[in-house]
Design a protein around this motif. Structure first.
Motif, PDB file in Angstrom:
ATOM      1  N   VAL A 318      19.633 -62.741  64.917  1.00  0.00           N
ATOM      2  CA  VAL A 318      18.928 -62.138  66.055  1.00  0.00           C
ATOM      3  C   VAL A 318      19.057 -62.953  67.337  1.00  0.00           C
ATOM      4  O   VAL A 318      18.616 -62.500  68.396  1.00  0.00           O
ATOM      5  CB  VAL A 318      17.424 -61.938  65.746  1.00  0.00           C
ATOM      6  CG1 VAL A 318      17.229 -61.015  64.559  1.00  0.00           C
ATOM      7  CG2 VAL A 318      16.713 -63.277  65.527  1.00  0.00           C
ATOM      8  N   ILE A 319      19.654 -64.129  67.266  1.00  0.00           N
ATOM      9  CA  ILE A 319      19.662 -64.967  68.466  1.00  0.00           C
ATOM     10  C   ILE A 319      20.846 -64.616  69.367  1.00  0.00           C
ATOM     11  O   ILE A 319      21.939 -64.296  68.904  1.00  0.00           O
ATOM     12  CB  ILE A 319      19.602 -66.472  68.142  1.00  0.00           C
ATOM     13  CG1 ILE A 319      20.854 -66.952  67.416  1.00  0.00           C
ATOM     14  CG2 ILE A 319      18.360 -66.796  67.341  1.00  0.00           C
ATOM     15  CD1 ILE A 319      20.867 -68.479  67.238  1.00  0.00           C
ATOM     16  N   VAL A 320      20.576 -64.668  70.657  1.00  0.00           N
ATOM     17  CA  VAL A 320      21.536 -64.327  71.701  1.00  0.00           C
ATOM     18  C   VAL A 320      21.550 -65.459  72.717  1.00  0.00           C
ATOM     19  O   VAL A 320      20.489 -65.896  73.170  1.00  0.00           O
ATOM     20  CB  VAL A 320      21.156 -63.017  72.424  1.00  0.00           C
ATOM     21  CG1 VAL A 320      22.200 -62.641  73.472  1.00  0.00           C
ATOM     22  CG2 VAL A 320      20.929 -61.882  71.440  1.00  0.00           C
ATOM     23  N   GLN A 321      22.738 -65.911  73.068  1.00  0.00           N
ATOM     24  CA  GLN A 321      22.839 -66.944  74.098  1.00  0.00           C
ATOM     25  C   GLN A 321      23.478 -66.343  75.344  1.00  0.00           C
ATOM     26  O   GLN A 321      24.358 -65.498  75.255  1.00  0.00           O
ATOM     27  CB  GLN A 321      23.708 -68.109  73.620  1.00  0.00           C
ATOM     28  CG  GLN A 321      23.857 -69.213  74.666  1.00  0.00           C
ATOM     29  CD  GLN A 321      24.749 -70.362  74.236  1.00  0.00           C
ATOM     30  OE1 GLN A 321      24.974 -71.302  75.003  1.00  0.00           O
ATOM     31  NE2 GLN A 321      25.261 -70.315  73.019  1.00  0.00           N
ATOM     32  N   TYR A 322      22.977 -66.756  76.500  1.00  0.00           N
ATOM     33  CA  TYR A 322      23.751 -66.483  77.696  1.00  0.00           C
ATOM     34  C   TYR A 322      23.819 -67.729  78.559  1.00  0.00           C
ATOM     35  O   TYR A 322      22.977 -68.608  78.474  1.00  0.00           O
ATOM     36  CB  TYR A 322      23.231 -65.277  78.485  1.00  0.00           C
ATOM     37  CG  TYR A 322      21.944 -65.430  79.264  1.00  0.00           C
ATOM     38  CD1 TYR A 322      21.898 -66.133  80.466  1.00  0.00           C
ATOM     39  CD2 TYR A 322      20.770 -64.804  78.836  1.00  0.00           C
ATOM     40  CE1 TYR A 322      20.734 -66.224  81.208  1.00  0.00           C
ATOM     41  CE2 TYR A 322      19.598 -64.890  79.583  1.00  0.00           C
ATOM     42  CZ  TYR A 322      19.589 -65.603  80.762  1.00  0.00           C
ATOM     43  OH  TYR A 322      18.437 -65.688  81.496  1.00  0.00           O
ATOM     44  N   PHE A 323      24.861 -67.807  79.369  1.00  0.00           N
ATOM     45  CA  PHE A 323      25.046 -68.911  80.292  1.00  0.00           C
ATOM     46  C   PHE A 323      25.086 -68.337  81.696  1.00  0.00           C
ATOM     47  O   PHE A 323      25.759 -67.342  81.954  1.00  0.00           O
ATOM     48  CB  PHE A 323      26.337 -69.660  79.983  1.00  0.00           C
ATOM     49  CG  PHE A 323      26.858 -70.496  81.137  1.00  0.00           C
ATOM     50  CD1 PHE A 323      26.095 -71.527  81.665  1.00  0.00           C
ATOM     51  CD2 PHE A 323      28.108 -70.242  81.691  1.00  0.00           C
ATOM     52  CE1 PHE A 323      26.566 -72.284  82.728  1.00  0.00           C
ATOM     53  CE2 PHE A 323      28.584 -70.999  82.744  1.00  0.00           C
ATOM     54  CZ  PHE A 323      27.825 -72.026  83.273  1.00  0.00           C
ATOM     55  N   GLY A 324      24.351 -68.968  82.594  1.00  0.00           N
ATOM     56  CA  GLY A 324      24.384 -68.544  83.974  1.00  0.00           C
ATOM     57  C   GLY A 324      23.318 -69.240  84.785  1.00  0.00           C
ATOM     58  O   GLY A 324      22.172 -69.361  84.365  1.00  0.00           O
ATOM     59  N   LEU A 325      23.693 -69.713  85.942  1.00  0.00           N
ATOM     60  CA  LEU A 325      22.740 -70.378  86.827  1.00  0.00           C
ATOM     61  C   LEU A 325      21.852 -69.343  87.504  1.00  0.00           C
ATOM     62  O   LEU A 325      22.140 -68.147  87.479  1.00  0.00           O
ATOM     63  CB  LEU A 325      23.493 -71.176  87.888  1.00  0.00           C
ATOM     64  CG  LEU A 325      24.217 -72.454  87.452  1.00  0.00           C
ATOM     65  CD1 LEU A 325      25.441 -72.142  86.610  1.00  0.00           C
ATOM     66  CD2 LEU A 325      24.643 -73.264  88.675  1.00  0.00           C
ATOM     67  N   GLY A 326      20.779 -69.838  88.151  1.00  0.00           N
ATOM     68  CA  GLY A 326      19.918 -68.946  88.912  1.00  0.00           C
ATOM     69  C   GLY A 326      20.681 -68.202  89.986  1.00  0.00           C
ATOM     70  O   GLY A 326      20.395 -67.045  90.293  1.00  0.00           O
ATOM     71  N   GLU A 327      21.685 -68.862  90.557  1.00  0.00           N
ATOM     72  CA  GLU A 327      22.479 -68.242  91.612  1.00  0.00           C
ATOM     73  C   GLU A 327      23.283 -67.044  91.115  1.00  0.00           C
ATOM     74  O   GLU A 327      23.715 -66.199  91.902  1.00  0.00           O
ATOM     75  CB  GLU A 327      23.443 -69.268  92.230  1.00  0.00           C
ATOM     76  CG  GLU A 327      22.778 -70.360  93.029  1.00  0.00           C
ATOM     77  CD  GLU A 327      22.403 -71.592  92.211  1.00  0.00           C
ATOM     78  OE1 GLU A 327      22.265 -72.678  92.797  1.00  0.00           O
ATOM     79  OE2 GLU A 327      22.234 -71.468  90.977  1.00  0.00           O
ATOM     80  N   VAL A 328      23.509 -66.990  89.804  1.00  0.00           N
ATOM     81  CA  VAL A 328      24.246 -65.866  89.210  1.00  0.00           C
ATOM     82  C   VAL A 328      23.317 -65.116  88.256  1.00  0.00           C
ATOM     83  O   VAL A 328      23.762 -64.316  87.435  1.00  0.00           O
ATOM     84  CB  VAL A 328      25.526 -66.345  88.491  1.00  0.00           C
ATOM     85  CG1 VAL A 328      26.502 -65.205  88.271  1.00  0.00           C
ATOM     86  CG2 VAL A 328      26.239 -67.428  89.300  1.00  0.00           C
TER      87      VAL A 328
END
Length: 537
Positions: A318-328
């Motif tokens: 069930v785990i989901v990772q995302y990568f992204g800064l606040g700017e994106v």
């Protein structure tokens, strides 16, 4: 770069949906269903919409708020905090939430830097109001959530304007809706300008990539401050009419989180790796029914492989990772449940943060802005509709952040041949030892495979021979008493010698930011405070 043969068509309209329309739509479709739960209180969609309409009318008619005005919000998670987002959006004003754990002087800087016209502030923060008023003469009014001497009570204002409303402001794609302040780990926080058009894409993208199939039958638990990633996540829930459950207290309580998950049949939640680690290591995870969970989303920092495996074994797929800064706004990569593997077999890519989000594009670039081949480390750069409009009133930062149209994240990494991204670390975290680049994340991953170590952070410190060497700060597991020399000897052979930390120190806890991240800046400050930064190697 411009192309002389480019076909340019001026659009007839740049109008986009006002984001507060998400609340309007859910209130029309599900008026009597629960929208928000906080402690013993709950509000239906129609009640929440009525409160937002009343406050918007008050801000416009009594406090003179017009389109483009900035409203600073200093508050712990509460119903008024979430409502204030939609109030600002409705008016075409700009929501400027703070990290509520910041000091009065830090919040005063945000008031001044944003040019805030007004402030909505929790009653527990009178010193923040005083400092903001002193620093920013443009601050014309303050509204208190709860009884306070520094301003009229938020709910009393709603009672006075109950039943009144104002139309949704007509907004265009690039009209600002949110000043998303960076964490400021490398200096003064900067206001990333998020717009109505950008955030409309972000909501769609989150629903597509992070939690497909979300409907009004879902429920979402909030375990992080609404001022940043959790706020974006909850905006997405409102768009689908999914109910939001707030933890009843400011302090994170894993046992209470699992109780609420069981009670409200929570299906999704936004976390950071440290919170997910605390949740899955707490005994309540085995005592409570969490079979309703479909998407436990974590972001904000890499999750160490040992913690990832534990979470998978505890919660399932069930785990989901995302990568992204606040700017994106988090929209760079996604690693969905199907790509999380317990075993490091042929299907697994240990250490990856996933592949490119829908509608976005990633480029790994060298210092000159050239794209490097697969497998080569460089700076992670990104383009696409989720990229912010730029930093408010900060041309110098904008010039550094963009190159040839690409947003430069400041993170280092590489992509494999299939397009999966692997983050090596922040460019600012890398240090050079004996002429070789050292990326702390790789070393931290190795240290955490030791059975006696619960948390680890590696920083580079000056060395007269090698230029820089590694210092590892470690938190032992309860009941263990590891020895520094034994740990270094255990690491020997598991990595190149120049990567081995030259010194280890043990602390009972690791300094973390308000969002639960292990912060290298705070670690350096604590090393100085403890007089451990310049100890013998």
């Amino acid at each position: 770069m411009t192309h002389k043969n480019r076909l340019v068509i001026e659009p007839m309209s740049k109008r986009v949906m006002n984001l507060s329309g998400f609340l309007v739509q859910s209130a029309r479709r599900f008026p009597d269903e629960i929208a928000l739960v906080w402690g013993e209180n709950s509000w239906t969609w129609s009640q929440m919409q009525r409160r937002v309409s009343a406050m918007a009318a008050a801000l416009q008619r009594e406090f003179g708020v017009v389109m483009g005005d900035r409203i600073l919000v200093q508050s712990q998670n509460c119903n008024q905090m979430l409502e204030s987002m939609f109030v600002c959006f409705r008016l075409g004003a700009v929501w400027v939430p703070t990290n509520f754990r910041q000091t009065p002087d830090e919040v005063a800087y945000l008031a001044q830097a944003s040019g805030a016209k007004g402030m909505i502030c929790g009653h527990l923060f009178p010193d923040h109001v005083a400092a903001s008023r002193e620093a920013s003469p443009e601050l014309k009014f303050v509204i208190a959530t709860g009884k306070a001497e520094f301003g009229e009570d938020y709910d009393a204002i709603i009672d006075r304007f109950d039943g009144e409303t104002v139309p949704l402001a007509a907004v265009e794609h690039d009209d600002p809706c949110w000043f998303f302040f960076t964490s400021g780990t490398t200096g003064r926080p900067k206001a990333a300008v998020l717009t109505h058009g950008q955030m409309g894409f972000v909501v769609t993208n989150h629903l597509c990539d992070l939690m497909p199939g979300t409907t009004h039958r879902d429920a979402s638990l909030v375990v992080a401050p609404l001022s940043h990633g959790a706020g974006i996540h909850q905006l997405t829930q409102v768009a689908r009419g999914a109910k939001t459950i707030l933890l009843p207290t400011e302090k994170f309580d894993a046992a209470e989180a699992w109780r609420l998950i069981e009670k409200w049949r929570v299906s999704n939640m936004f976390t950071v790796p440290t919170i997910l680690k605390m949740l899955t290591e707490h005994p309540a995870v085995h005592a409570r029914d969490h079979s309703s969970l479909r998407y436990v989303i974590y972001a904000g920092a890499p999750m160490y492989r040992t913690d990832q495996i534990h979470a998978l074994k505890t919660l399932g797929s069930v785990i989901v990772q995302y990568f992204g800064l606040g700017e994106v706004t988090g929209n760079i990569t996604v690693l969905p449940p199907a790509e999380h593997h317990v075993e490091d077999d042929a299907d697994a890519r240990p250490g990856t943060c996933g592949y490119t989000r829908t509608g976005m594009q990633i480029s790994i670039q060298d210092d000159a802005g050239n794209e490097v081949p697969s497998g080569i480390t460089g700076e992670i750069c990104v383009i696409g509709p989720a990229v912010f409009a730029g930093y408010y009133n900060n041309p110098e930062a904008n010039a550094k952040a963009f190159r040839n149209g690409w947003f430069r994240t400041g993170d280092l990494g590489h992509m494999d041949a299939a397009g999966f991204l692997f983050i090596t670390g922040r460019a600012s975290d890398m240090y050079i030892s004996g002429g070789s680049n050292v990326y702390p994340l790789e070393i931290e991953e190795k240290i955490l495979t030791h059975p006696d170590i619960r948390e680890a952070a590696v920083i580079g410190i000056p060395d007269p021979v090698w230029g820089e060497v590694g210092l590892a700060v470690c938190v032992p597991r309860p009941g263990s008493a590891p020895d520094a020399d034994d740990i270094i000897a255990w690491l020997s052979g598991k990595m190149a010698r120049y990567k081995l930390p030259k010194r280890l120190v043990f602390w009972p806890d690791m300094p973390k930011s308000a969002y639960g991240k292990i912060a290298k800046k705070l670690i350096r400050e604590e090393l100085i405070r403890r007089n451990e930064l310049d100890g013998p190697l």
